[in-house]
Design a protein around this motif. Structure first.
Motif, PDB file in Angstrom:
ATOM      1  N   GLY A  56     -54.598  81.269  79.087  1.00 18.73           N
ATOM      2  CA  GLY A  56     -53.320  81.438  78.394  1.00 18.73           C
ATOM      3  C   GLY A  56     -53.170  80.484  77.224  1.00 18.73           C
ATOM      4  N   CYS A  57     -53.500  79.223  77.454  1.00 27.32           N
ATOM      5  CA  CYS A  57     -53.418  78.233  76.364  1.00 27.32           C
ATOM      6  C   CYS A  57     -54.426  78.552  75.271  1.00 27.32           C
ATOM      7  N   TYR A  58     -55.646  78.896  75.683  1.00 27.33           N
ATOM      8  CA  TYR A  58     -56.701  79.259  74.724  1.00 27.33           C
ATOM      9  C   TYR A  58     -56.236  80.438  73.868  1.00 27.33           C
ATOM     10  N   GLY A  59     -55.712  81.466  74.519  1.00 28.50           N
ATOM     11  CA  GLY A  59     -55.254  82.641  73.790  1.00 28.50           C
ATOM     12  C   GLY A  59     -54.124  82.327  72.825  1.00 28.50           C
ATOM     13  N   ALA A  60     -53.139  81.571  73.300  1.00 30.10           N
ATOM     14  CA  ALA A  60     -51.998  81.229  72.446  1.00 30.10           C
ATOM     15  C   ALA A  60     -52.439  80.424  71.228  1.00 30.10           C
ATOM     16  N   MET A  61     -53.355  79.497  71.429  1.00 31.58           N
ATOM     17  CA  MET A  61     -53.839  78.675  70.316  1.00 31.58           C
ATOM     18  C   MET A  61     -54.675  79.516  69.354  1.00 31.58           C
ATOM     19  N   LEU A  62     -55.466  80.427  69.900  1.00 31.99           N
ATOM     20  CA  LEU A  62     -56.317  81.279  69.072  1.00 31.99           C
ATOM     21  C   LEU A  62     -55.473  82.211  68.199  1.00 31.99           C
ATOM     22  N   ILE A  63     -54.372  82.712  68.738  1.00 29.54           N
ATOM     23  CA  ILE A  63     -53.498  83.614  67.992  1.00 29.54           C
ATOM     24  C   ILE A  63     -52.960  82.930  66.741  1.00 29.54           C
ATOM     25  N   THR A  64     -52.527  81.685  66.897  1.00 33.65           N
ATOM     26  CA  THR A  64     -51.884  80.984  65.779  1.00 33.65           C
ATOM     27  C   THR A  64     -52.830  80.109  64.969  1.00 33.65           C
ATOM     28  N   GLY A  65     -54.053  79.917  65.475  1.00 31.19           N
ATOM     29  CA  GLY A  65     -54.982  79.040  64.776  1.00 31.19           C
ATOM     30  C   GLY A  65     -54.698  77.571  65.003  1.00 31.19           C
ATOM     31  N   GLU A  66     -54.037  77.257  66.104  1.00 30.07           N
ATOM     32  CA  GLU A  66     -53.721  75.863  66.450  1.00 30.07           C
ATOM     33  C   GLU A  66     -54.985  75.178  66.963  1.00 30.07           C
ATOM     34  N   GLY A  67     -55.567  74.301  66.155  1.00 32.58           N
ATOM     35  CA  GLY A  67     -56.764  73.575  66.554  1.00 32.58           C
ATOM     36  C   GLY A  67     -58.051  74.368  66.424  1.00 32.58           C
ATOM     37  N   CYS A  68     -57.989  75.527  65.767  1.00 31.47           N
ATOM     38  CA  CYS A  68     -59.155  76.402  65.680  1.00 31.47           C
ATOM     39  C   CYS A  68     -58.956  77.397  64.537  1.00 31.47           C
ATOM     40  N   ASN A  69     -59.965  78.209  64.295  1.00 29.66           N
ATOM     41  CA  ASN A  69     -59.812  79.316  63.345  1.00 29.66           C
ATOM     42  C   ASN A  69     -59.073  80.445  64.057  1.00 29.66           C
ATOM     43  N   ALA A  70     -58.029  80.945  63.452  1.00 33.96           N
ATOM     44  CA  ALA A  70     -57.215  81.983  64.078  1.00 33.96           C
ATOM     45  C   ALA A  70     -58.015  83.263  64.306  1.00 33.96           C
ATOM     46  N   ASP A  71     -57.800  83.857  65.471  1.00 33.79           N
ATOM     47  CA  ASP A  71     -58.374  85.150  65.836  1.00 33.79           C
ATOM     48  C   ASP A  71     -57.376  85.803  66.788  1.00 33.79           C
ATOM     49  N   ALA A  72     -56.338  86.404  66.208  1.00 31.72           N
ATOM     50  CA  ALA A  72     -55.234  86.941  67.007  1.00 31.72           C
ATOM     51  C   ALA A  72     -55.703  88.016  67.985  1.00 31.72           C
ATOM     52  N   LYS A  73     -56.613  88.873  67.560  1.00 31.80           N
ATOM     53  CA  LYS A  73     -57.058  89.966  68.430  1.00 31.80           C
ATOM     54  C   LYS A  73     -57.681  89.419  69.722  1.00 31.80           C
ATOM     55  N   THR A  74     -58.580  88.465  69.604  1.00 29.43           N
ATOM     56  CA  THR A  74     -59.211  87.864  70.785  1.00 29.43           C
ATOM     57  C   THR A  74     -58.192  87.042  71.563  1.00 29.43           C
ATOM     58  N   GLY A  75     -57.338  86.323  70.849  1.00 32.32           N
ATOM     59  CA  GLY A  75     -56.317  85.507  71.506  1.00 32.32           C
ATOM     60  C   GLY A  75     -55.405  86.330  72.389  1.00 32.32           C
ATOM     61  N   ILE A  76     -55.006  87.503  71.909  1.00 33.08           N
ATOM     62  CA  ILE A  76     -54.116  88.364  72.689  1.00 33.08           C
ATOM     63  C   ILE A  76     -54.800  88.835  73.968  1.00 33.08           C
ATOM     64  N   VAL A  77     -56.087  89.109  73.908  1.00 32.37           N
ATOM     65  CA  VAL A  77     -56.826  89.510  75.118  1.00 32.37           C
ATOM     66  C   VAL A  77     -56.729  88.408  76.176  1.00 32.37           C
ATOM     67  N   TYR A  78     -56.986  87.167  75.785  1.00 33.63           N
ATOM     68  CA  TYR A  78     -56.922  86.053  76.743  1.00 33.63           C
ATOM     69  C   TYR A  78     -55.491  85.827  77.224  1.00 33.63           C
ATOM     70  N   LEU A  79     -54.536  85.942  76.328  1.00 29.24           N
ATOM     71  CA  LEU A  79     -53.134  85.747  76.706  1.00 29.24           C
ATOM     72  C   LEU A  79     -52.709  86.816  77.713  1.00 29.24           C
ATOM     73  N   LYS A  80     -53.081  88.069  77.475  1.00 25.68           N
ATOM     74  CA  LYS A  80     -52.746  89.148  78.417  1.00 25.68           C
ATOM     75  C   LYS A  80     -53.390  88.902  79.781  1.00 25.68           C
ATOM     76  N   ASN A  81     -54.635  88.423  79.793  1.00 23.94           N
ATOM     77  CA  ASN A  81     -55.297  88.110  81.068  1.00 23.94           C
ATOM     78  C   ASN A  81     -54.522  87.044  81.834  1.00 23.94           C
ATOM     79  N   ALA A  82     -54.004  86.074  81.129  1.00 26.00           N
ATOM     80  CA  ALA A  82     -53.220  85.021  81.775  1.00 26.00           C
ATOM     81  C   ALA A  82     -51.889  85.566  82.287  1.00 26.00           C
ATOM     82  N   VAL A  83     -51.289  86.498  81.550  1.00 29.12           N
ATOM     83  CA  VAL A  83     -50.044  87.126  81.997  1.00 29.12           C
ATOM     84  C   VAL A  83     -50.301  87.897  83.297  1.00 29.12           C
ATOM     85  N   VAL A  84     -51.384  88.657  83.330  1.00 28.11           N
ATOM     86  CA  VAL A  84     -51.765  89.392  84.538  1.00 28.11           C
ATOM     87  C   VAL A  84     -52.017  88.415  85.693  1.00 28.11           C
ATOM     88  N   GLY A  85     -52.526  87.235  85.367  1.00 27.72           N
ATOM     89  CA  GLY A  85     -52.764  86.191  86.364  1.00 27.72           C
ATOM     90  C   GLY A  85     -51.512  85.408  86.730  1.00 27.72           C
TER      91      GLY A  85
END
Length: 134
Positions: A56-85
């Motif tokens: 969830g944290c990885y996905g949220a950071m990836l979406i916005t580019g916080e501490g990394c190069n932004a990749d919203a599409k991949t970030g949303i996949v990880y965020l959704k997995n965390a929501v399901v979890g």
């Protein structure tokens, strides 16, 4: 094999997702240390497939580019997995995206649903967000 001191904690956390998660949260939110998004992201990335919370944290950071190069599409996949979890903070991040229509099709009803789940599970930011929109 012995680890060199330069590898530090990050090199040793791959098999200890709870340690990596705690370190990532500390660096992301400045708990006991200075905020360092790059270090936080590195810890979450190391255990993103072993911990729903880290995903969830990885996905949220990836979406916005916080501490990394932004990749919203991949970030949303990880965020959704965390929501399901059932990760409350991920529900907050996902609900906020849905409500605002950021990176996802705007859906205020579903956004509020996920924000309520987060709020009911102790995420103060979700409670504050709901108080500001209701």
């Amino acid at each position: 094999s012995a680890r060199s001191p330069s590898q530090g904690l990050l090199g040793s956390t791959g098999n200890c997702p709870d340690v990596a998660l705690a370190a990532g949260i500390s660096y992301r939110f400045g708990r006991g240390c200075d905020v360092n998004p790059q270090k936080a992201f590195a810890y979450f990335e190391k255990v993103k497939n072993k911990s729903n919370e880290a995903a969830g944290c990885y996905g949220a950071m990836l979406i916005t580019g916080e501490g990394c190069n932004a990749d919203a599409k991949t970030g949303i996949v990880y965020l959704k997995n965390a929501v399901v979890g059932n990760v409350p903070y991920a529900c907050y991040e996902y609900g906020k995206l849905l409500f605002n229509g950021d990176f996802l099709e705007k859906n205020e009803t579903d956004g509020k649903k996920f924000l309520r789940i987060a709020s009911e599970n102790g995420v103060q930011e979700a409670t504050d967000f709901l108080n500001n929109i209701l």
